[in-house]
Design a protein around this motif. Structure first.
Motif, PDB file in Angstrom:
ATOM      1  N   ARG A 329       0.934  -1.197  -0.056  1.00 29.86           N
ATOM      2  CA  ARG A 329       0.055  -0.079   0.020  1.00 29.86           C
ATOM      3  C   ARG A 329       0.847   1.208  -0.008  1.00 29.86           C
ATOM      4  N   HIS A 330       1.917   1.189   0.790  1.00 32.21           N
ATOM      5  CA  HIS A 330       2.770   2.304   0.947  1.00 32.21           C
ATOM      6  C   HIS A 330       3.420   2.566  -0.638  1.00 32.21           C
ATOM      7  N   LYS A 331       3.760   1.509  -1.246  1.00 30.75           N
ATOM      8  CA  LYS A 331       4.577   1.649  -2.700  1.00 30.75           C
ATOM      9  C   LYS A 331       3.254   2.432  -3.598  1.00 30.75           C
ATOM     10  N   ILE A 332       1.982   1.654  -3.289  1.00 29.81           N
ATOM     11  CA  ILE A 332       1.071   2.222  -4.467  1.00 29.81           C
ATOM     12  C   ILE A 332       0.749   3.600  -4.211  1.00 29.81           C
ATOM     13  N   LEU A 333       0.669   3.921  -2.761  1.00 27.84           N
ATOM     14  CA  LEU A 333       0.435   5.301  -2.549  1.00 27.84           C
ATOM     15  C   LEU A 333       1.505   6.406  -2.955  1.00 27.84           C
ATOM     16  N   LYS A 334       2.827   5.840  -3.078  1.00 26.41           N
ATOM     17  CA  LYS A 334       4.023   6.676  -3.363  1.00 26.41           C
ATOM     18  C   LYS A 334       3.672   6.710  -5.087  1.00 26.41           C
ATOM     19  N   LEU A 335       3.422   5.858  -5.641  1.00 23.17           N
ATOM     20  CA  LEU A 335       3.393   5.784  -7.013  1.00 23.17           C
ATOM     21  C   LEU A 335       2.138   6.844  -7.539  1.00 23.17           C
ATOM     22  N   HIS A 336       1.147   6.728  -6.984  1.00 19.95           N
ATOM     23  CA  HIS A 336      -0.073   7.657  -7.125  1.00 19.95           C
ATOM     24  C   HIS A 336      -0.003   8.984  -6.493  1.00 19.95           C
ATOM     25  N   SER A 337       1.461   9.165  -5.948  1.00 22.28           N
ATOM     26  CA  SER A 337       1.650  10.649  -5.452  1.00 22.28           C
ATOM     27  C   SER A 337       2.601  11.376  -6.425  1.00 22.28           C
ATOM     28  N   LYS A 338       3.200  10.534  -7.191  1.00 24.79           N
ATOM     29  CA  LYS A 338       4.276  11.062  -7.874  1.00 24.79           C
ATOM     30  C   LYS A 338       4.094  12.123  -8.684  1.00 24.79           C
ATOM     31  N   ASN A 339       2.910  12.501  -9.343  1.00 21.79           N
ATOM     32  CA  ASN A 339       2.705  13.604 -10.117  1.00 21.79           C
ATOM     33  C   ASN A 339       1.814  14.734  -9.177  1.00 21.79           C
ATOM     34  N   LYS A 340       1.685  14.420  -7.988  1.00 16.83           N
ATOM     35  CA  LYS A 340       0.907  15.537  -7.187  1.00 16.83           C
ATOM     36  C   LYS A 340       1.715  16.038  -6.288  1.00 16.83           C
ATOM     37  N   PRO A 341       1.272  17.350  -6.173  1.00 17.18           N
ATOM     38  CA  PRO A 341       2.155  18.129  -5.073  1.00 17.18           C
ATOM     39  C   PRO A 341       1.987  17.707  -3.487  1.00 17.18           C
ATOM     40  N   VAL A 342       2.249  16.815  -3.090  1.00 14.20           N
ATOM     41  CA  VAL A 342       2.020  16.261  -2.005  1.00 14.20           C
ATOM     42  C   VAL A 342       3.115  16.741  -0.916  1.00 14.20           C
ATOM     43  N   SER A 343       2.638  17.503   0.346  1.00 16.43           N
ATOM     44  CA  SER A 343       3.468  17.944   1.132  1.00 16.43           C
ATOM     45  C   SER A 343       4.364  17.109   1.903  1.00 16.43           C
ATOM     46  N   GLN A 345       5.122  17.036   4.567  1.00 16.61           N
ATOM     47  CA  GLN A 345       4.842  16.804   5.855  1.00 16.61           C
ATOM     48  C   GLN A 345       3.990  15.354   5.795  1.00 16.61           C
ATOM     49  N   VAL A 346       3.619  15.096   4.809  1.00 17.62           N
ATOM     50  CA  VAL A 346       2.379  13.856   4.634  1.00 17.62           C
ATOM     51  C   VAL A 346       3.354  12.494   4.754  1.00 17.62           C
ATOM     52  N   ASP A 347       3.012  11.733   6.037  1.00 20.87           N
ATOM     53  CA  ASP A 347       3.786  10.396   6.063  1.00 20.87           C
ATOM     54  C   ASP A 347       2.864   9.251   5.452  1.00 20.87           C
ATOM     55  N   LEU A 348       3.385   9.013   4.170  1.00 14.82           N
ATOM     56  CA  LEU A 348       2.463   8.089   3.455  1.00 14.82           C
ATOM     57  C   LEU A 348       2.460   6.587   3.961  1.00 14.82           C
ATOM     58  N   LYS A 349       3.632   6.275   4.779  1.00 20.33           N
ATOM     59  CA  LYS A 349       3.741   5.178   5.572  1.00 20.33           C
ATOM     60  C   LYS A 349       2.573   5.003   6.602  1.00 20.33           C
ATOM     61  N   ARG A 350       2.273   6.264   7.250  1.00 23.93           N
ATOM     62  CA  ARG A 350       1.097   6.041   8.107  1.00 23.93           C
ATOM     63  C   ARG A 350      -0.165   6.046   7.434  1.00 23.93           C
ATOM     64  N   VAL A 351      -0.306   6.868   6.291  1.00 28.55           N
ATOM     65  CA  VAL A 351      -1.560   6.488   5.502  1.00 28.55           C
ATOM     66  C   VAL A 351      -1.612   5.020   5.122  1.00 28.55           C
ATOM     67  N   ALA A 352      -0.718   4.323   4.961  1.00 30.74           N
ATOM     68  CA  ALA A 352      -0.694   2.967   4.369  1.00 30.74           C
ATOM     69  C   ALA A 352      -1.173   2.004   5.678  1.00 30.74           C
ATOM     70  N   TYR A 353      -0.838   2.308   6.890  1.00 29.45           N
ATOM     71  CA  TYR A 353      -1.378   1.680   8.142  1.00 29.45           C
ATOM     72  C   TYR A 353      -2.854   2.124   8.249  1.00 29.45           C
ATOM     73  N   GLN A 354      -3.363   3.195   7.737  1.00 31.36           N
ATOM     74  CA  GLN A 354      -4.690   3.385   8.050  1.00 31.36           C
ATOM     75  C   GLN A 354      -5.582   2.909   7.168  1.00 31.36           C
ATOM     76  N   THR A 355      -5.006   2.428   5.906  1.00 29.75           N
ATOM     77  CA  THR A 355      -5.994   1.976   4.626  1.00 29.75           C
ATOM     78  C   THR A 355      -5.847   0.403   4.539  1.00 29.75           C
ATOM     79  N   VAL A 356      -5.959  -0.356   5.732  1.00 27.44           N
ATOM     80  CA  VAL A 356      -6.138  -1.741   5.912  1.00 27.44           C
ATOM     81  C   VAL A 356      -6.989  -2.257   4.752  1.00 27.44           C
ATOM     82  N   TYR A 357      -7.110  -3.120   4.056  1.00 26.55           N
ATOM     83  CA  TYR A 357      -8.223  -3.835   3.208  1.00 26.55           C
ATOM     84  C   TYR A 357      -8.437  -2.734   1.991  1.00 26.55           C
ATOM     85  N   PHE A 358      -7.777  -1.649   1.815  1.00 22.60           N
ATOM     86  CA  PHE A 358      -7.959  -0.840   0.583  1.00 22.60           C
ATOM     87  C   PHE A 358      -7.184  -1.631  -0.753  1.00 22.60           C
ATOM     88  N   SER A 359      -7.940  -1.759  -1.699  1.00 24.61           N
ATOM     89  CA  SER A 359      -7.215  -2.084  -2.858  1.00 24.61           C
ATOM     90  C   SER A 359      -6.547  -1.077  -3.760  1.00 24.61           C
TER      91      SER A 359
END
Ligand code: ADP
Ligand code: ZN
Length: 596
Positions: A329-343, A345-359
């Motif tokens: 999930r972390h990798k997928i989030l990174k991939l889909h943040s690539k072309n976006k102005p993500v701050s 400050q955003v901890d994508l690893k944390r987002v990955a933890y919060q998104t259990v069972y997300f496809s």
């Protein structure tokens, strides 16, 4: 909302086709030359396979079609079970009232006008989709023209599936090489797993990596109004693909046309999808290995597929595409943040933890929603606040029981359950490998743990079977130890089924129970062993005994059970090396692996 000229022409031609169709139909139904045959001759012909179709009715006479196309009439037996008898002989049965009446024609006309209107409104309301439909009908190759620019780097996670597909890239590129070695080129790959996990993406990446055209269709496109159209579209698709040379053909939702055929009982309209399916299988077996064409199919219901699809030479390579674990999930989030102005400050690893069972699709959606919210607020960057907001938008409107909302308590139960299986395996069957433990649900069940049984074995010993039963019971035993007798869950139902099957085999077939002796109970009392009180008694006693042993082993090693569960809750999956590290670092006195 104006319909452009091209569409108008198509619409009008459709209506003309419909009118012609109805006219021909009417002409045919009223100009049939019926042969009157005797009922005994009719029965003979059924036996000899001379009948193609029978129209059942309540009339004095029933009608039907010979294999060679001629029409016949014969006496109507009106007996019960007649229809089933016909179906058992592979005869197509249609229920009708026998005569084409004026009202019939009127109904057909109404239906076609209605259909015409539907088509009309379809165009009107969604010109894009309609155009897609038309292009699919008229020239499937429109999707095949552009080479897919997607490659495996665009797919994050799904490492096992990617590895499997990577092998095929070379097959597609240089089939001659493999042919020289006499290797048979795989024809079909079945990707199965929940929606949105990247099956389409993987198929596209395969085509992209091999640099060949990509032809995509969906099984549901083949459910047609008119008989035979599905099959002819399959043939058309393969013809176009062959013309293109090497390519990847992708069939999404293959379950729509390849559902299990249940005996001869269903008479309702599955004839058409059978025909489509047969056309697909015929086309696939017509491949020469040297063509460099691979058919990739996707489904999220592999259990409902017709076995014919999964046989060798068809979709014999089956690859599971599961939900991503926290790393993926972390990798997928990174991939889909690539072309976006993500701050920053955003901890994508944390987002990955919060998104259990997300496809993967849901994660992509999450990042997209976040970007939209940030844009709407005219923020320069996407911040955690936006992602949090988007999170609720993404999961809103989903059913309560959706997996994304599973409570952390249920996660703990699953983790202890799976850890139980894995630990028992490691302790009693160390020669078996535990390749993976996970709490992410798969098509097979809630959590999962996979064990490789050493393959080079002809026989299994009594001791091994007993230990395998213990492994099956490990999940429930762990639940009971941790959560108490009253809080055990339904999660063990498959395990208990397996344990019972193994125990029953030991007793009834392998002569492995001292008390029941060297007797094959199937020979003695037939297949219905489950109703024999004595056998039930023995099976129960055996499982009972092994369950107590399993619980003891787990209680003695509870610190390990806790540790595995802790890591499992943290990472969601544990692979073999990680499991070994946990076991070694906790330095246990290895359970003495004597006979249990
Ligand atoms: P499926 O065919 O399994 O239903 P798709 O391949 O259509 O899923 O996925 C839909 C979208 O979700 C993809 O276009 C992509 O944006 C995103 N997605 C899904 N899985 C992944 C993944 N593993 N890596 C990156 N993106 C993914
Ligand atoms: Zn289990």
């Amino acid at each position: 909302m104006k319909i452009n000229r091209k569409r108008k022409i198509i619409l009008i031609s459709l209506i003309v086709v419909m009118i012609v169709f109805l006219g021909v139909n009417y002409f045919l139904t009223n100009n049939k030359d019926y042969v009157d045959i005797s009922y005994t001759k009719f029965l003979d012909m059924i036996e000899n396979g001379g009948i193609e179709k029978v129209f059942l009715s309540n009339e004095e006479k029933i009608e039907g079609i010979f294999k060679d196309g001629g029409y016949f009439k014969t006496d109507n037996p009106r007996t019960e079970g007649f229809k089933e008898k016909l179906l058992m002989q592979d005869i197509v049965v249609e229920e009708s009232d026998g005569n084409t009446t004026v009202s019939d024609i009127a109904t057909s006309i109404f239906i076609s006008i209605g259909f015409g209107f539907i088509v009309f409104f379809m165009y009107k309301n969604s010109p894009r989709q309609a155009e897609k439909e038309i292009s699919k009908i008229s020239n499937i190759d429109s999707q095949g023209n552009d080479l897919s620019k997607i490659n495996f780097d665009d797919v994050a996670g799904n490492d096992e599936a990617k590895e499997s597909l990577k092998e095929l890239v070379d097959f597609i590129k240089t089939p001659e090489k493999y042919e020289e070695y006499g290797a048979r080129m795989p024809r079909g790959v079945m990707l199965y797993g929940p929606p949105g996990t990247g099956k389409t993406l993987l198929a596209k990446a395969l085509a992209g990596e091999a640099n060949v055209p990509f032809f995509a269709v969906s099984g549901s496109d083949f459910i047609q109004v008119y008989a035979g159209l599905g099959a002819s579209r399959i043939r058309n698709l393969f013809k176009k693909a062959r013309e293109a040379g090497k390519c990847v053909i992708f069939i999404d939702e293959i379950d729509a046309l390849g559902k299990k055929r249940r005996g001869g009982l269903s008479s309702g309209g599955n004839d058409e999808s059978d025909r489509t399916l047969n056309a697909l299988l015929t086309e696939m077996s017509g491949f020469k290995g040297s063509e460099g064409i691979i058919v990739v199919a996707a489904t999220n219901r592999i259990d409902t597929l017709d076995d014919a699809l999964l046989r060798p030479g068809r979709f014999d390579r089956q690859i599971e595409v599961g939900l991503p674990d926290v790393n993926a999930r972390h990798k997928i989030l990174k991939l889909h943040s690539k072309n976006k102005p993500v701050s920053s400050q955003v901890d994508l690893k944390r987002v990955a933890y919060q998104t259990v069972y997300f496809s993967g699709a849901k994660l992509e959606n999450l990042m997209n929603e976040s970007a939209m919210i940030a844009a709407k607020e005219n923020n320069k960057e996407i911040t955690m606040k936006h992602i949090d907001k988007a999170f609720y938008t993404v999961i809103a409107g989903e059913e309560k029981k959706d997996k994304s909302c599973i409570s952390s308590e249920e996660k703990r139960i699953t983790a202890f359950h799976e850890a139980g299986h894995a630990l028992v395996t490691k302790l009693v069957l160390p020669q078996n490998r535990v390749t993976k433990i996970t709490i992410i649900p798969s098509t097979k069940g809630a959590g999962g743990f996979s064990m490789n049984i050493p393959p080079d074995k002809m026989y299994r010993t009594k001791d091994e079977i007993r230990k395998n039963i213990m492994v099956s019971l490990g999940g429930r035993a762990s639940e009971e130890i941790i959560f108490g007798k009253d809080n055990i869950t339904t999660g063990a139902s498959n395990d208990l089924q397996r344990a019972t099957e193994m125990a029953l085999s030991m007793i009834s077939r392998f002569g492995m129970d001292n008390e029941t002796g060297l007797v094959n109970y199937e020979v003695l009392i037939g297949n219905n062993l489950g109703s024999n009180a004595y056998i039930i008694e023995r099976v129960k006693a055996l499982i009972e005994e092994l369950y107590i042993k399993t619980k003891t082993i787990l209680e003695d090693n509870k610190h390990l059970l806790d540790e595995i569960t802790k890591v499992l809750l943290n990472q969601e999956t544990i692979n073999e090396e990680e499991l070994d590290v946990i076991l070694i670092s906790k330095q246990t006195d290895v359970y003495d692996n004597t006979l249990v």
